[in-house]
Scaffold this active site. Structure first.
Site, mmCIF file in Angstrom:
data_model
loop_
_atom_site.group_PDB
_atom_site.id
_atom_site.type_symbol
_atom_site.label_atom_id
_atom_site.label_comp_id
_atom_site.label_asym_id
_atom_site.label_seq_id
_atom_site.Cartn_x
_atom_site.Cartn_y
_atom_site.Cartn_z
ATOM 1 N N HIS A 11 0.823 -1.207 0.000
ATOM 2 C CA HIS A 11 0.000 0.000 0.000
ATOM 3 C C HIS A 11 0.860 1.263 0.000
ATOM 4 O O HIS A 11 1.584 1.503 0.966
ATOM 5 C CB HIS A 11 -0.859 -0.052 1.271
ATOM 6 N N ARG A 12 0.843 1.986 -1.077
ATOM 7 C CA ARG A 12 1.658 3.202 -1.265
ATOM 8 C C ARG A 12 3.147 2.859 -1.195
ATOM 9 O O ARG A 12 3.960 3.687 -0.783
ATOM 10 C CB ARG A 12 1.321 4.279 -0.225
ATOM 11 N N GLU A 38 0.484 -0.932 -4.780
ATOM 12 C CA GLU A 38 -0.689 -0.038 -4.834
ATOM 13 C C GLU A 38 -0.223 1.409 -4.864
ATOM 14 O O GLU A 38 0.687 1.791 -4.110
ATOM 15 C CB GLU A 38 -1.593 -0.261 -3.609
ATOM 16 N N ASP A 40 -1.615 5.782 -5.729
ATOM 17 C CA ASP A 40 -2.745 6.721 -5.855
ATOM 18 C C ASP A 40 -2.372 7.768 -6.899
ATOM 19 O O ASP A 40 -1.256 8.294 -6.867
ATOM 20 C CB ASP A 40 -2.967 7.440 -4.520
ATOM 21 N N HIS A 53 -1.073 10.520 -2.389
ATOM 22 C CA HIS A 53 -2.357 10.081 -1.839
ATOM 23 C C HIS A 53 -3.371 11.206 -1.704
ATOM 24 O O HIS A 53 -4.497 11.117 -2.184
ATOM 25 C CB HIS A 53 -2.162 9.416 -0.470
ATOM 26 N N GLU A 113 -5.091 3.369 -7.932
ATOM 27 C CA GLU A 113 -6.309 4.018 -7.432
ATOM 28 C C GLU A 113 -6.432 5.409 -8.033
ATOM 29 O O GLU A 113 -5.546 6.255 -7.858
ATOM 30 C CB GLU A 113 -6.306 4.114 -5.900
ATOM 31 N N LYS A 115 -7.778 8.786 -7.588
ATOM 32 C CA LYS A 115 -8.265 9.586 -6.462
ATOM 33 C C LYS A 115 -9.114 10.741 -6.981
ATOM 34 O O LYS A 115 -8.689 11.447 -7.902
ATOM 35 C CB LYS A 115 -7.069 10.169 -5.694
ATOM 36 N N ASP A 236 0.533 -1.683 4.588
ATOM 37 C CA ASP A 236 1.672 -0.757 4.652
ATOM 38 C C ASP A 236 2.952 -1.503 5.014
ATOM 39 O O ASP A 236 4.045 -0.966 4.900
ATOM 40 C CB ASP A 236 1.444 0.292 5.759
HETATM 41 O O1 G3P Z 1 -6.178 0.417 -2.003
HETATM 42 C C1 G3P Z 1 -7.074 0.723 -1.005
HETATM 43 C C2 G3P Z 1 -6.780 1.904 -0.166
HETATM 44 O O2 G3P Z 1 -5.632 2.545 -0.620
HETATM 45 C C3 G3P Z 1 -7.909 2.863 -0.116
HETATM 46 O O3 G3P Z 1 -7.769 3.878 0.817
HETATM 47 O O4 G3P Z 1 -7.230 6.151 1.568
HETATM 48 O O5 G3P Z 1 -5.472 4.423 1.612
HETATM 49 O O6 G3P Z 1 -6.232 5.346 -0.543
HETATM 50 P P1 G3P Z 1 -6.622 4.979 0.852
HETATM 51 CA CA CA Z 2 -5.090 4.130 -2.179
#
Ligand code: G3P
Ligand code: CA
Length: 244
Positions: A11-12, A38, A40, A53, A113, A115, A236
């Protein structure tokens, strides 16, 4: 699947340890046995796609203001590492195109993602153009958003990439997801982990929807989720779950 049958999504990047959505965080994650990275994406004032993000630079840089009001060149003047620690000083903003080169180099899958697409007219078309130009393998790409309309729009354009709908706790309570409807244009339904039950996953699977849940950073939550037959976790801390 490489990781104990369920997918591990960084994640990120490796964001528990490194400044999220930066080169150092992505490279650290890509060197692990992850299934997906992942990221954004947002769009700048001069129509470039960047990875970050929030829709402002306030939290993760030494500047302030909205991404949509800055050109790429202006965003490049800011530092995106120092907020996480002195030793990360010097991390710059990355263009989406740079991330595509990186995942191609590491031969990894990418969970993208979009955004706030409602803020960025044309972001879907621009994203698809850059994916085509990079000649990335369609099977390595999933595009997701909390904004269902945006994902529907991509489905209507007609693409070989997989598509996903994100479900937040807040949205879920107002309107429970219509799995059948989501399955008519997407391949994934990716909820907050607090919403995941065996019933949720069984219903999703009934409609051929895969379920990857966010954001799981501890082994106890992971163990509970495994019992629901979940397809993947978004974390994360990918180091904890790779080869686990
Ligand atoms: O991939 C799912 C997750 O990233 C969604 O929430 O706010 O972390 O982008 P957020
Ligand atoms: Ca995300």
């Amino acid at each position: 699947m490489t990781n104990n049958q369920i997918k591990v999504v960084a994640h990120r990047g490796f964001s528990i340890k490194y400044p999220e959505n930066t080169l150092i965080a992505y490279e650290a994650a890509l060197q692990l046995n992850i299934d997906y990275l992942e990221i954004d994406i947002h769009k700048t004032a001069d129509n470039k796609l960047v990875v970050i993000h929030d829709d402002t630079v306030d939290r993760t840089s030494n500047g302030t203001g909205n991404i949509k009001d800055y050109t790429l060149q202006q965003l490049r003047q800011l530092d995106y590492g120092e907020w996480k620690g002195e030793s990360f000083k010097g991390q710059t903003i990355l263009e989406f195109r740079d991330v595509l080169k990186l995942v191609i180099q590491y031969n990894k899958r990418l969970l993208i993602e979009i955004k706030k697409p409602e803020q960025y007219p044309g972001i879907e078309q621009l994203l698809l153009k850059q994916l085509r130009e990079a000649r990335v393998k369609p099977s390595n790409i999933v595009i997701q958003s909390f904004n269902m309309k945006s994902i529907k729009k991509i489905n209507e354009i007609g693409v070989d990439y997989k598509l996903g709908v994100l479900i937040s706790v807040k949205k879920y309570w107002y309107r429970r997801p219509n799995f059948k409807m989501i399955a008519s244009f997407a391949h994934f339904i990716n909820p907050n982990y607090k919403l995941v039950t065996k019933k949720f996953v069984t219903t999703a699977h009934k409609y051929q929807l895969e379920v990857m849940t966010y954001t799981v950073n501890d082994k106890a939550t992971h163990a509970k989720l495994l019992k629901t037959n979940i397809d993947g976790i978004i974390t994360d801390a990918p180091d904890i779950f790779c080869n686990y």
